[in-house]
Structures are given as structure tokens and as C-alpha cells.
Design an enzyme around this catalytic site. Sequence first.
Site, short mmCIF file in Angstrom:
data_model
loop_
_atom_site.label_atom_id
_atom_site.label_comp_id
_atom_site.label_asym_id
_atom_site.label_seq_id
_atom_site.Cartn_x
_atom_site.Cartn_y
_atom_site.Cartn_z
N HIS A 68 60.92 -48.67 -53.62
CA HIS A 68 60.80 -48.65 -55.09
C HIS A 68 61.84 -49.53 -55.76
O HIS A 68 62.16 -49.33 -56.91
CB HIS A 68 60.92 -47.20 -55.60
CG HIS A 68 59.77 -46.34 -55.18
ND1 HIS A 68 59.89 -45.00 -54.93
CD2 HIS A 68 58.48 -46.62 -54.96
CE1 HIS A 68 58.72 -44.51 -54.57
NE2 HIS A 68 57.84 -45.47 -54.59
N HIS A 69 62.39 -50.50 -55.00
CA HIS A 69 63.41 -51.37 -55.63
C HIS A 69 62.78 -52.18 -56.76
O HIS A 69 63.46 -52.61 -57.67
CB HIS A 69 64.06 -52.30 -54.60
CG HIS A 69 63.15 -53.38 -54.10
ND1 HIS A 69 62.07 -53.12 -53.29
CD2 HIS A 69 63.15 -54.72 -54.31
CE1 HIS A 69 61.45 -54.26 -53.03
NE2 HIS A 69 62.08 -55.24 -53.63
N LYS A 74 52.90 -52.11 -54.01
CA LYS A 74 51.63 -52.82 -53.81
C LYS A 74 51.27 -52.88 -52.35
O LYS A 74 52.13 -53.11 -51.49
CB LYS A 74 51.81 -54.24 -54.38
CG LYS A 74 50.60 -55.11 -54.35
CD LYS A 74 50.04 -55.28 -55.75
CE LYS A 74 48.65 -55.87 -55.76
NZ LYS A 74 47.66 -55.09 -55.05
N LYS A 98 57.24 -58.72 -47.22
CA LYS A 98 56.32 -59.82 -47.54
C LYS A 98 56.45 -60.21 -49.01
O LYS A 98 56.57 -61.39 -49.34
CB LYS A 98 54.90 -59.32 -47.25
CG LYS A 98 53.85 -60.38 -47.21
CD LYS A 98 52.48 -59.79 -46.89
CE LYS A 98 52.43 -59.14 -45.53
NZ LYS A 98 51.08 -58.66 -45.18
N ASP A 103 58.59 -63.95 -53.20
CA ASP A 103 59.07 -63.69 -54.56
C ASP A 103 57.99 -63.10 -55.47
O ASP A 103 57.77 -63.56 -56.60
CB ASP A 103 59.62 -64.98 -55.20
CG ASP A 103 60.91 -65.42 -54.53
OD1 ASP A 103 61.67 -64.55 -54.08
OD2 ASP A 103 61.14 -66.64 -54.44
N LYS A 110 51.13 -49.15 -48.69
CA LYS A 110 49.89 -49.34 -47.93
C LYS A 110 49.15 -48.02 -47.90
O LYS A 110 49.76 -46.95 -48.02
CB LYS A 110 50.20 -49.78 -46.49
CG LYS A 110 49.07 -50.53 -45.84
CD LYS A 110 49.06 -51.98 -46.28
CE LYS A 110 47.94 -52.76 -45.67
NZ LYS A 110 48.07 -54.21 -45.97
N SER A 366 46.95 -61.47 -55.69
CA SER A 366 46.84 -60.14 -56.30
C SER A 366 47.83 -60.02 -57.47
O SER A 366 47.53 -59.42 -58.51
CB SER A 366 47.16 -59.04 -55.29
OG SER A 366 46.03 -58.75 -54.51
P1 NAD Z 1 38.04 -57.51 -42.26
O1 NAD Z 1 37.63 -56.10 -42.06
O2 NAD Z 1 37.41 -58.30 -43.33
O3 NAD Z 1 37.86 -58.35 -40.89
C1 NAD Z 1 38.38 -57.99 -39.65
C2 NAD Z 1 37.46 -58.59 -38.58
O4 NAD Z 1 38.06 -58.40 -37.30
C3 NAD Z 1 36.09 -57.93 -38.55
O5 NAD Z 1 35.08 -58.92 -38.59
C4 NAD Z 1 36.11 -57.18 -37.21
O6 NAD Z 1 34.82 -57.07 -36.62
C5 NAD Z 1 37.02 -58.06 -36.39
N1 NAD Z 1 37.57 -57.38 -35.21
C6 NAD Z 1 37.92 -56.09 -35.05
N2 NAD Z 1 38.38 -55.86 -33.81
C7 NAD Z 1 38.32 -57.05 -33.17
C8 NAD Z 1 38.65 -57.48 -31.86
N3 NAD Z 1 39.15 -56.62 -30.96
N4 NAD Z 1 38.46 -58.78 -31.54
C9 NAD Z 1 37.98 -59.66 -32.43
N5 NAD Z 1 37.64 -59.32 -33.69
C10 NAD Z 1 37.80 -58.03 -34.06
O7 NAD Z 1 39.64 -57.45 -42.44
P2 NAD Z 1 40.57 -58.54 -43.10
O8 NAD Z 1 40.77 -58.18 -44.51
O9 NAD Z 1 40.09 -59.89 -42.73
O10 NAD Z 1 41.95 -58.20 -42.36
C11 NAD Z 1 42.27 -58.72 -41.08
C12 NAD Z 1 43.77 -58.66 -40.87
O11 NAD Z 1 44.43 -59.39 -41.92
C13 NAD Z 1 44.38 -57.26 -40.90
O12 NAD Z 1 45.49 -57.22 -40.03
C14 NAD Z 1 44.88 -57.13 -42.34
O13 NAD Z 1 45.93 -56.18 -42.47
C15 NAD Z 1 45.38 -58.54 -42.56
N6 NAD Z 1 45.50 -58.93 -43.98
C16 NAD Z 1 44.43 -58.89 -44.81
C17 NAD Z 1 44.58 -59.30 -46.14
C18 NAD Z 1 43.42 -59.36 -47.09
O14 NAD Z 1 43.60 -59.91 -48.21
N7 NAD Z 1 42.23 -58.88 -46.75
C19 NAD Z 1 45.84 -59.69 -46.60
C20 NAD Z 1 46.92 -59.73 -45.72
C21 NAD Z 1 46.73 -59.34 -44.40
#
Ligand code: NAD
Length: 475
Positions: A68-69, A74, A98, A103, A110, A366
Site C-alpha cells: 500500500h505504499h 493493481k 513491476k 514508474d 492480484k 491499464s
Molecule cells: P490467456 O489465458 O489469454 O492465454 C494463456 C494461453 O496459454 C492459453 O491459450 C492456454 O491454452 C495456453 N497454455 C496453458 N497451458 C499451456 C502449456 N502447458 N503449454 C502451452 N500453452 C499453454 O492468458 P494471458 O493473459 O495471455 O496470460 C499469459 C501469461 O501472461 C500469464 O503468466 C499472465 O500472468 C501473464 N500476463 C498477462 C497479462 C495480460 O495483460 N493478460 C499481463 C501481464 C502478464
Amino acid sequence: MSQKVSQGTNFYNDVLAYFDQAAALTNFEPGLLEKIKVCNSVYKFYFPIELEEGKVKVFEGIRVQHSHHKTPTKGGIRFSTFVDEDEVKALATLMSFKCAVVDVPFGGAKGGIKLSPIQYNARQLEKITRRYTTELIKKNMIGPAVDVPAPDYGSGSREMAWIADTYSAFKYDDLNALGCVTGKPIGQGGIQGRTEATGLGVFYGTREALDNTEDCKKLGLTPGVKGKRVVLQGLGNVGFHSGKFFSEGGAVIIGIAEREGGIFNPNGLNVEEVFKFRKEHGSLLNYPGAKNIEPTLATLELDCDILIPAALENQITQENAPRIKAKIIAEAANGPVSKDAEEILLSKGVLIIPDLFLNAGGVTVSYFEWLKNLSHVRFGRMEKRFNQNSVSNIIKMVEKATGKSLDEKERKIIARGADEIDLVRSGLEETMIFAYNEIREIKMKDKRITDLRTAAFVDSINKLGVAYQSLGFFP
Ligand code: NAD
């Protein structure tokens, strides 16, 4: 008998170990470092949903606010059967660091709902999402000034629209209610460019690393994205858009892995076509012209320049790390490389571009969306025409003075005022370039730091430390 530890616990332990390693390189006193390390609030709850008439199921929900700094906090909401308390704590902790690296003035948070979204229809998912939101409202754990969720693994703009609508219904007199969540559809207060923001940030961040001739030389690579052989894991939001932007930048996507298996074509795969094929056939296996790879994890071991894991945590572990051939690992997912795997990869000279920097494009845009919601005006609305007219007038003056004139097409290109999407992408590009060079400089200046992840952790611990000190809590 030893008890089996969950992937989430391994992930959280890794994040804490990275923290400890970096914290030892800073000058803050132990009490302050402990404050920066721990999760501030952890809320776990259970709620019933009537899936069909007479059939009730109880779901587990979690929301963790790490720091909460700065407020609001988010972080995304994950819809997955793997959701557990430690996984969400790891992700919330990473979110604080992150935001600090790029910044963005938020604390980290989460959330998660433990379920497999493909097992429920849209009507049922809507009920679950709305009830999850209501539970957060009851505890004052959501709101534009309090805590602002976003999409994550298994959730997208549709779920964010349900969250915004539920919050607005309860808080109908809150003028800024739409700022309670980001990643919304445009018609519901979303922003142009949010959907692809994380993938585009992955591209900008990796491109910046590849622009450094000296670093590329050490890796045995020529500078620039063009011609680089890329392997992608996960064809969801982040993976699909990363692949699309790398292709547009001139890279060749030679391998793609999904849950069911991987495909390989040394001449390149068209990411959009593969996505369409998978949607039609329910699998990317047997994609025309490509070789199937099974099991799916073997795809990560293909000979390539850049490996982009964009699915889940703990995909590259001590077990498969020795067989990874990529020269750069671009961490699009959160925590895709375990800590023991990282040690093996670093000893092989692999450049790991860490998650807490590289996938920050999502939270950056975002932040822009939240600002748009609070200001109640579309970016570019006030100045677009003014800038356009000013440049047109300058062109006219130069034409008059030189006797030469531009044709209509040239005039339009030069005088065009910026739209929302132009401003969002410009802000994102600047953020990723600035942050990359900031963490690279920290690494270059301190001989004790030999990798970018430690540099990014040191950078963010310093920023959080100063923020807590300025609140007067700590010396
Ligand atoms: P998503 O659900 O849109 O896509 C994830 C994909 O990974 C799916 O198509 C799924 O079928 C596939 N998958 C699952 N297990 C798998 C495996 N063993 N091998 C290959 N593919 C596999 O999710 P996303 O939003 O794209 O998020 C993916 C990663 O990115 C997560 O770690 C998430 O925390 C990170 N992330 C997402 C965002 C965002 O804006 N959506 C932002 C920062 C970080």
C-alpha cells in the site's frame, strides 16, 4: 513422508528468494525490507453459485494486496484451477515491483478464482464473476481509489465489463466508478490498445535489448529483431500479440506450443493463421506445412534465438533448462523460469529479460485507462485538431517561402494529429525503452549484479524503500 509442494508455493518461494538476493544489495534497514517483502492483505473467500436450477457449487476466490505504499493497488484476476494462495501472493508481490520498474504509481495486487473457465458457459461465468466482485465490494477491496483489477490468465475484457457493471450498480453515486477495473471493452470505458498492450510491451522491451550492439555481440547475435528465430509458448492474449508484433518486426516464428502440443516450421509460421486453425480444429497439431512436436514442452527446446514463454509459471525448470538452446528468454508470462533453472541458463550465457519488466506493458496501458476514466475524456480529443492545424500552417508557410509544395498524401502524413491509439502506443514505447535502459544501467554500474532480474528487483526495492521512507514510517 514428504508433502508435495504446489507450483504456487515454489513460485512464491522463488519470488521471495529473488527479493532477498536483491535486497542484500541495497542499503535499507531490515525492518523496512521486511515491510517491502510481505503481502499486506490476503483475503480468501468462498461463495455459492447456482449453476443450473437446483445445482449449487461453492467457488474459492482470493484477492491479495501486496503493498500500500501507493494506492490504488493493481493486478489482474486469474481464472484457473491452479489458483492457490501462494501463487496469488507471488503474482501480487511481482506486481508491486513491476509497477515500480515502469514508474506506474500503484501498489501491487492480484486475484484469482479457482476454476477452469472452459467448463462453464458464459451465463455461469457471468454469475461467478459478478458474485466475486460483490464479495470484494463487501470488504472494500475494489474501487478506483482502493484496488483496481485487470485481466490475467483465463480472463479478458468480457469479465472486466461484468466487474465494472457490478461495481457501478452498487456504487451508483461514484463518478469514477468505471475506474474500478481496467481492460474493459472500449464501449465500457476501456482504452484503445489495452488488449494487445502486454504483447506489444514484450516486443518493445526485447527490441530495445536487441538494439544494443555490445550485448548482442556477447550473445553471438546481430543487432535488431529482423530475421531472429522465435519460439512461442501459449497462444492466448499475450502470446498471440507478442508473436504478431515480432512477425511484423521481421522476426520468423519457427515454433508455437499450446496445451495439446507444439508445431515447428523453420521457414516461419503465420501466427494469425495458426490461431484461426486452432480455433477451427480445437488443436494446432497437424497445421499444414508444420511438423508436430509432442510432448508440448519439447517445443521450448527448439534451436532458436528468442524463446517467449507466454503461458504460465514454472515452465522452464532444473529438468529442461540444460536442453534450452535459445540465446534470449523473453519472459512474457509471470514466473516462467524457476530460480534453479535461471542459474543454469545464466551460466550458459542466456540473456533473460525478466517478467517484472518485460510484461509490464499491460499494467502500463491499464494505468492510461484508469487516467482516462478519472479524467472522463478520450486521449487526443482536446489537442488532435489543434496540432493538425498548427502543422498545416507551418507547411503552408514553408511552401510559400520555398515555392515548393507537398501533395495531398504527404501533407496528410506530416500534419496528422495523434489519436488515442497513437498516444497509448507512444506512451508504452517510451515506458518500455526508458525502463529497460534504467535496469540495464543498474546492472552495468554494480559489478555484483550480473543479470537483469536482480537489477530490476534492486531498482524496484529502491523505489519502494524511498516511498515508505517518505511516508515517515522508517528511517
Ligand atoms: P490467456 O489465458 O489469454 O492465454 C494463456 C494461453 O496459454 C492459453 O491459450 C492456454 O491454452 C495456453 N497454455 C496453458 N497451458 C499451456 C502449456 N502447458 N503449454 C502451452 N500453452 C499453454 O492468458 P494471458 O493473459 O495471455 O496470460 C499469459 C501469461 O501472461 C500469464 O503468466 C499472465 O500472468 C501473464 N500476463 C498477462 C497479462 C495480460 O495483460 N493478460 C499481463 C501481464 C502478464
